[in-house]
Design a protein around this motif. Structure first.
Motif, PDB file in Angstrom:
ATOM      1  N   GLU A  78      43.133  47.712  34.607  1.00 28.70           N
ATOM      2  CA  GLU A  78      41.843  48.135  34.038  1.00 28.70           C
ATOM      3  C   GLU A  78      41.460  47.206  32.884  1.00 28.70           C
ATOM      4  O   GLU A  78      40.334  46.712  32.806  1.00 28.70           O
ATOM      5  N   GLY A  79      42.424  46.943  31.991  1.00 24.40           N
ATOM      6  CA  GLY A  79      42.158  46.070  30.843  1.00 24.40           C
ATOM      7  C   GLY A  79      41.872  44.643  31.278  1.00 24.40           C
ATOM      8  O   GLY A  79      40.961  43.987  30.771  1.00 24.40           O
ATOM      9  N   THR A  80      42.628  44.156  32.250  1.00 28.05           N
ATOM     10  CA  THR A  80      42.444  42.776  32.708  1.00 28.05           C
ATOM     11  C   THR A  80      41.091  42.623  33.398  1.00 28.05           C
ATOM     12  O   THR A  80      40.345  41.671  33.149  1.00 28.05           O
ATOM     13  N   ALA A  81      40.768  43.616  34.244  1.00 28.87           N
ATOM     14  CA  ALA A  81      39.508  43.534  35.000  1.00 28.87           C
ATOM     15  C   ALA A  81      38.288  43.815  34.123  1.00 28.87           C
ATOM     16  O   ALA A  81      37.160  43.628  34.562  1.00 28.87           O
ATOM     17  N   LEU A  82      38.498  44.225  32.889  1.00 29.10           N
ATOM     18  CA  LEU A  82      37.362  44.386  31.975  1.00 29.10           C
ATOM     19  C   LEU A  82      36.651  43.037  31.825  1.00 29.10           C
ATOM     20  O   LEU A  82      35.442  42.972  31.618  1.00 29.10           O
ATOM     21  N   VAL A  83      37.412  41.952  31.932  1.00 30.97           N
ATOM     22  CA  VAL A  83      36.848  40.617  31.715  1.00 30.97           C
ATOM     23  C   VAL A  83      37.011  39.712  32.952  1.00 30.97           C
ATOM     24  O   VAL A  83      36.114  38.941  33.276  1.00 30.97           O
ATOM     25  N   TYR A  84      38.161  39.788  33.616  1.00 31.59           N
ATOM     26  CA  TYR A  84      38.478  38.777  34.624  1.00 31.59           C
ATOM     27  C   TYR A  84      38.281  39.311  36.049  1.00 31.59           C
ATOM     28  O   TYR A  84      38.585  40.479  36.321  1.00 31.59           O
ATOM     29  N   PRO A  85      37.842  38.430  36.963  1.00 29.07           N
ATOM     30  CA  PRO A  85      37.616  38.851  38.351  1.00 29.07           C
ATOM     31  C   PRO A  85      38.861  39.508  38.947  1.00 29.07           C
ATOM     32  O   PRO A  85      39.979  39.022  38.739  1.00 29.07           O
ATOM     33  N   VAL A  86      38.656  40.588  39.687  1.00 32.97           N
ATOM     34  CA  VAL A  86      39.811  41.342  40.179  1.00 32.97           C
ATOM     35  C   VAL A  86      40.699  40.488  41.091  1.00 32.97           C
ATOM     36  O   VAL A  86      41.916  40.629  41.087  1.00 32.97           O
ATOM     37  N   ALA A  87      40.080  39.587  41.846  1.00 37.33           N
ATOM     38  CA  ALA A  87      40.875  38.789  42.794  1.00 37.33           C
ATOM     39  C   ALA A  87      41.749  37.767  42.085  1.00 37.33           C
ATOM     40  O   ALA A  87      42.537  37.071  42.722  1.00 37.33           O
ATOM     41  N   SER A  88      41.619  37.650  40.768  1.00 40.99           N
ATOM     42  CA  SER A  88      42.497  36.718  40.052  1.00 40.99           C
ATOM     43  C   SER A  88      43.760  37.417  39.551  1.00 40.99           C
ATOM     44  O   SER A  88      44.634  36.775  38.988  1.00 40.99           O
ATOM     45  N   MET A  89      43.854  38.728  39.747  1.00 40.20           N
ATOM     46  CA  MET A  89      44.997  39.468  39.195  1.00 40.20           C
ATOM     47  C   MET A  89      46.160  39.474  40.182  1.00 40.20           C
ATOM     48  O   MET A  89      46.089  40.093  41.250  1.00 40.20           O
ATOM     49  N   VAL A 146      47.034  50.220  44.842  1.00 35.76           N
ATOM     50  CA  VAL A 146      46.850  49.632  43.505  1.00 35.76           C
ATOM     51  C   VAL A 146      46.900  48.106  43.595  1.00 35.76           C
ATOM     52  O   VAL A 146      46.085  47.404  42.987  1.00 35.76           O
ATOM     53  N   ALA A 147      47.824  47.582  44.394  1.00 38.92           N
ATOM     54  CA  ALA A 147      47.947  46.120  44.509  1.00 38.92           C
ATOM     55  C   ALA A 147      46.762  45.497  45.251  1.00 38.92           C
ATOM     56  O   ALA A 147      46.475  44.313  45.075  1.00 38.92           O
ATOM     57  N   LEU A 148      46.052  46.314  46.045  1.00 33.06           N
ATOM     58  CA  LEU A 148      44.897  45.774  46.778  1.00 33.06           C
ATOM     59  C   LEU A 148      43.795  45.284  45.850  1.00 33.06           C
ATOM     60  O   LEU A 148      42.986  44.435  46.218  1.00 33.06           O
ATOM     61  N   LEU A 149      43.742  45.819  44.630  1.00 31.47           N
ATOM     62  CA  LEU A 149      42.696  45.376  43.699  1.00 31.47           C
ATOM     63  C   LEU A 149      42.956  43.946  43.221  1.00 31.47           C
ATOM     64  O   LEU A 149      42.067  43.297  42.681  1.00 31.47           O
ATOM     65  N   GLY A 150      44.167  43.441  43.418  1.00 28.90           N
ATOM     66  CA  GLY A 150      44.466  42.076  42.979  1.00 28.90           C
ATOM     67  C   GLY A 150      44.673  41.153  44.160  1.00 28.90           C
ATOM     68  O   GLY A 150      44.044  41.293  45.209  1.00 28.90           O
ATOM     69  N   THR A 151      45.629  40.207  43.971  1.00 28.41           N
ATOM     70  CA  THR A 151      45.847  39.222  45.027  1.00 28.41           C
ATOM     71  C   THR A 151      46.551  39.828  46.235  1.00 28.41           C
ATOM     72  O   THR A 151      46.416  39.352  47.340  1.00 28.41           O
ATOM     73  N   PHE A 152      47.368  40.827  46.018  1.00 25.02           N
ATOM     74  CA  PHE A 152      48.148  41.565  47.007  1.00 25.02           C
ATOM     75  C   PHE A 152      49.337  40.777  47.548  1.00 25.02           C
ATOM     76  O   PHE A 152      49.215  39.652  48.005  1.00 25.02           O
TER      77      PHE A 152
END
Ligand code: GLA
Length: 728
Positions: free
Chosen positions: A558-569, A593-599
């Motif tokens: 949540e904190g990371t995606a406040l600023v950075y594109p979700v696919a970069s997590m 939960v992992a689907l919101l990032g790179t997976f």
């Protein structure tokens, strides 16, 4: 668009919905007028309050001090009477620290100039305009160019500063910030991201009081602890409403982000390289360029700010060929084996993984030198053939035969005291002669301010990458900088080390992705200590945290995606009990939960149960089904378990608003509760959408919400598809 009203000496920098106003005062000072919702008038000099006491200096010759101490400035100077935070401070050879930043002229160009040696946003000439304001301190010969780039389709602008020595003597830059924003206070609250190892980027919000409040790092990295992001928000700002002024630093080293409320209730917001320990000697004819700050203003709450940053970084920062592609689903052996593996074990994992649809094997720490623990061999970048029999080429070929790609872990900036590299080049480590080097994880930091060090390490790593079919690299950095000293810098340049170190890291990353253009690079730093916009310029993804527990990850993501594109997590499914917190969560939730990032996966897949393996197959299908939408869509935060303690929810909406995906997780189950109506966001109110068997207008889903029934059991997640009725 950049407008200049010659008569009023007013610059207006317009984006689609915002204006930023600058005025030349008394033909000398560069004053700040306005930042906020778009303005139509350019005659807005009244915002300078020139007719109020203490007047502008031209109208009141005996009193420049109080003018300097209260006027709103674009780039405040040091030592002349502005006692708020200054943006730049130079020390002359005579030891004095004052400077006067006086306006000389301007230039407006199409496009956006690159920043020498630094990561920065980029744009086509048609997408962006740049205003350069030229100033000078005549006594020292310091020329200052303030750069403002305006992205027309986005409510964002970037700022950076170039200092040139056009005088006859060197001077020392002791502080040079990248951006300053002066405004009247509006009971602002300050938002920042704070954390620790395993707990990165938790959102914190506090009222702004008088004095200076800052977040900072002088650890040599953007850090786990604080983050180069700062937002000032009007009271009561939510995801959908309220005004937000945000700054994010496109830099990965030491930073300061500060808000200062002064005696006249004005607020000065600043961001730049942290001045602690920093000095930079500038010889006549030399110049220094600051990293840039990306500024976003939103009149529609935090959600709009978030989506603006996501678009800015996806369209104008990340350069990887993977940016708009599905990344291969990877399996990393770190949590599966730690250091205890050989090529047989890796191939067993790869075989099982490939059967379940996983597409890449990543071999983590421990494949090189004689490394079987974290106490040796960093710097000895050649394969340990005792462990990986037949070497990397053979292993990569065998992985490829299983239909998978192959990737490796490296930590180029470090050296173990127990390594051939350190024995050969002890002076390559950052150190102060006569002092013990501070040890951390039994390793030292290499002096990346020196070209021969960067080049020496690069050659070793490039050789490894050329020796086998390697598609992916995880670039780690597992300790912070201390005992700062470089053998290559003279005494009066030692204060340049931390920034020169970052420039060396950037240079090597640039070389890596230039020489290996198809490489998928993932940055990492003991988890997420270098998750920042600087790193995103080189790698489309960054490992978010070593804490892979699905529930802890809700807050971190949540904190990371406040600023950075979700696919970069960088986000992976791992085993339970979780290795960091010991928690058990459903396998399905870990996947959602992992689907919101790179997976990907980070576990010993050969040890999963039949049911879990069946789940992996389902998760792989979900990834293929939803990744395009998640990676390219608009992100809406609906609820935060960190705030409400019981449920977390986000949505991704396709730009066309024809499709959306809703994620919901109930954290702890509660007794005797009713269902919850969850209001959706981002849909077209006029369109009809299918949700399961039913159809509703977007307005119904956003105003009345969808019904979520309570579930029995903790940590249960759901993914719900929302599709425009009639769309396949
Ligand atoms: C760091 C990374 C981990 C892992 C280890 C290896 O902690 O964040 O993912 O690569 O280093 O030593």
């Amino acid at each position: 668009m950049i407008r200049f009203d010659e008569k009023n000496k007013v610059f207006l920098l317009d984006t689609e919905n915002t204006s930023y106003g600058i005025a030349v005062v008394d033909d000398r000072y560069v004053g700040h007028l306005y930042y906020g919702k778009k303005l139509r008038d350019t005659d807005i000099r009244y915002l300078l309050r020139e007719d109020e006491a203490p007047f502008t200096p031209a109208a009141n010759k005996r009193e420049t001090g109080s003018f300097l101490d209260c006027a709103h400035m674009e780039y405040p100077e040091t030592g002349m009477g502005d006692y708020r935070e200054s943006a730049v401070c130079i020390r002359s050879m005579s030891g004095h620290r004052a400077s006067e930043i006086r306006y000389e002229g301007y230039e407006i160009i199409q496009g956006k100039p690159a920043l020498e040696g630094l990561p920065a946003t980029w744009a086509q000439d048609s997408q962006c305009g740049t205003l350069k304001i030229f100033c000078r301190d005549s006594l020292s010969g310091m020329k200052i160019t303030l750069l403002y780039s305006v992205f027309e389709g986005l409510d964002a602008l970037t700022r950076s500063v170039i200092i040139e020595n056009e005088g006859t003597e060197p001077f020392y830059i002791e502080k040079v910030l990248s951006a300053c924003l002066d405004m009247d206070d509006r009971d602002f609250e300050m938002m920042s991201l704070a954390g620790s190892w395993g707990r990165e980027r938790r959102i914190q919000r506090r009222p702004l009081g008088y004095g200076r409040q800052n977040v900072a790092s002088f650890r040599g990295e953007s850090s786990h602890q604080e983050h180069p992001f700062l937002a000032l928000v009007t009271p009561g700002t939510t995801q959908e409403s309220g005004e937000v002024y945000a700054m994010n630093f496109v830099y990965s080293g030491n930073f300061i982000a500060q808000a200062e409320k002064s005696q006249f209730d004005s607020v000065r917001m600043t961001m730049g390289i942290h001045p602690e320990g920093f000095t930079w000697k500038l010889e006549p004819g030399e110049r220094f360029t600051t990293p840039e700050v990306a500024m976003v203003y939103s009149a529609e709450g935090l959600g709009k700010m978030t989506r603006t940053y996501h678009d800015l970084y996806r369209e104008h920062l990340i350069r990887s060929p993977y940016l708009h592609k599905k990344r291969p689903i990877l399996i990393n052996n770190w949590e599966a084996t730690y250091f205890d593996f050989d090529e047989k074990k890796l191939l067993e994992i790869a075989k099982e993984a490939s059967e379940l649809g996983i597409e890449m094997l990543v071999m983590d720490d421990g494949w090189f030198g004689k490394r079987n623990l974290d106490d040796s061999s960093l710097g000895d970048w050649y394969v340990n053939e005792g462990k990986i029999k037949g070497g990397l080429r053979k292993l990569a070929e065998n992985v490829k035969k299983l239909g998978m790609k192959f990737g490796i872990w490296i930590e180029p900036e470090m050296v173990s005291p127990d390594s051939e590299l350190y024995r050969k080049h002890p002076d390559w480590a950052i150190q102060i002669p006569g002092r013990d080097i501070t040890q951390s994880r039994a390793q030292y930091v290499l002096d990346f301010s020196r070209n021969e060090v960067v080049d020496g390490v690069y050659e070793m790593i490039a050789k490894v990458l050329r020796s086998a079919d390697i598609s992916y690299v995880k670039w780690d950095m597992n300790r912070q900088l201390a005992t700062l000293g470089s053998y290559a810098l003279p005494a009066d340049r030692q204060g340049e080390l931390s920034h020169r170190y970052m420039l060396g890291v950037y240079r090597m990353q640039e070389r890596l992705i230039t020489d290996f253009p198809e490489l998928l690079l993932e940055n990492c730093s003991g988890g997420g200590a270098r998750f920042d916009a600087g790193m995103l310029y080189y790698s489309p993804q960054i490992w978010c945290s070593d804490d892979t527990d699905a529930i802890e990850r809700l807050a971190i993501q949540e904190g990371t995606a406040l600023v950075y594109p979700v696919a970069s997590m960088g986000a992976h499914v791992s085993v339970c009990p979780n290795h960091t917190v010991g928690r058990n969560t459903p396998f399905e939730t870990r996947g959602d939960v992992a689907l919101l990032g790179t997976f990907g996966y980070e576990l010993d897949i050969t040890k999963l149960s039949v049911e879990e393996k069946a789940q992996v197959k389902i998760q792989v299908e979900k990834y293929h089904k939803y990744n395009d939408l998640i990676r390219e869509g608009d992100y809406y935060r609906l609820a935060s378990a960190s705030e409400n303690g019981s449920y977390d929810s986000w949505m991704i909406v396709e730009k066309s608003r024809r499709k959306a995906l809703l994620f919901y997780v109930q954290t702890l189950a509660r007794a005797n509760t009713k269902s919850r109506f969850l209001r959706l966001a981002g849909l077209d109110p006029e369109k009809r959408y299918s949700v399961g068997e039913k159809e509703y207008f977007g307005s119904t889903l956003m105003q009345a919400g969808i019904r979520i029934l309570p579930e029995s059991g903790d940590f249960k997640s759901r993914l719900i598809e929302i599709t425009e009725a009639g769309t396949p």
